[in-house]
Design an enzyme around this catalytic site. Sequence first.
Site, mmCIF file in Angstrom:
data_model
loop_
_atom_site.group_PDB
_atom_site.id
_atom_site.type_symbol
_atom_site.label_atom_id
_atom_site.label_comp_id
_atom_site.label_asym_id
_atom_site.label_seq_id
_atom_site.Cartn_x
_atom_site.Cartn_y
_atom_site.Cartn_z
ATOM 1 C CB VAL A 57 -5.033 -26.191 -15.915
ATOM 2 C CG1 VAL A 57 -6.455 -26.668 -16.157
ATOM 3 C CG2 VAL A 57 -4.325 -25.963 -17.251
ATOM 4 C CB ALA A 60 -7.350 -21.345 -15.394
ATOM 5 C CD GLU A 61 -12.145 -26.950 -13.636
ATOM 6 O OE1 GLU A 61 -13.287 -27.429 -13.568
ATOM 7 O OE2 GLU A 61 -11.169 -27.557 -14.090
ATOM 8 C CB SER A 62 -9.638 -22.215 -8.640
ATOM 9 O OG SER A 62 -9.180 -23.516 -8.409
#
Length: 140
Positions: A57, A60-62
């Site tokens: 996650v 993904a957020e990065s």
Amino acid sequence: MTKEEVLQLSKKVCKNTLMETLEIEFSEIGEDYLIAKMPVNSRVHQPDGVLHGGATVALAESVGSMASYVFLDTDNFFIRGIEIAANHLRSVKEGWVYAKATFIHKGRTTQLFEIKITDEEDRLISLVKLTTIALPKETK
């Protein structure tokens, strides 16, 4: 923005951050997507030796946040993640995972991304949905 410009920008903004700690590297940019990769090793493992969902996650957020940063007006706006949801479908023990962030919605205020995390054989590991928001910078 060219691939080289994105790589230089990412090296600058990722220094001394979680992205540097997780060894996330931005590797490809297109008209509406950005790709990053992260090594899978003991630094990102769960106790049983597979990729930790939290590290997935974070990847993904990065990549989604960097895509917002690259594709939106960051001279006048801050980008912040406001919601993230992940479905983990397969485990990985070693190698690399790749995150491709693609716009579903590219609004002036909110953006919605689909982020596919795949392994080196292009098998789907996780499917992530990320919503970001563009907040106006304060002017003085």
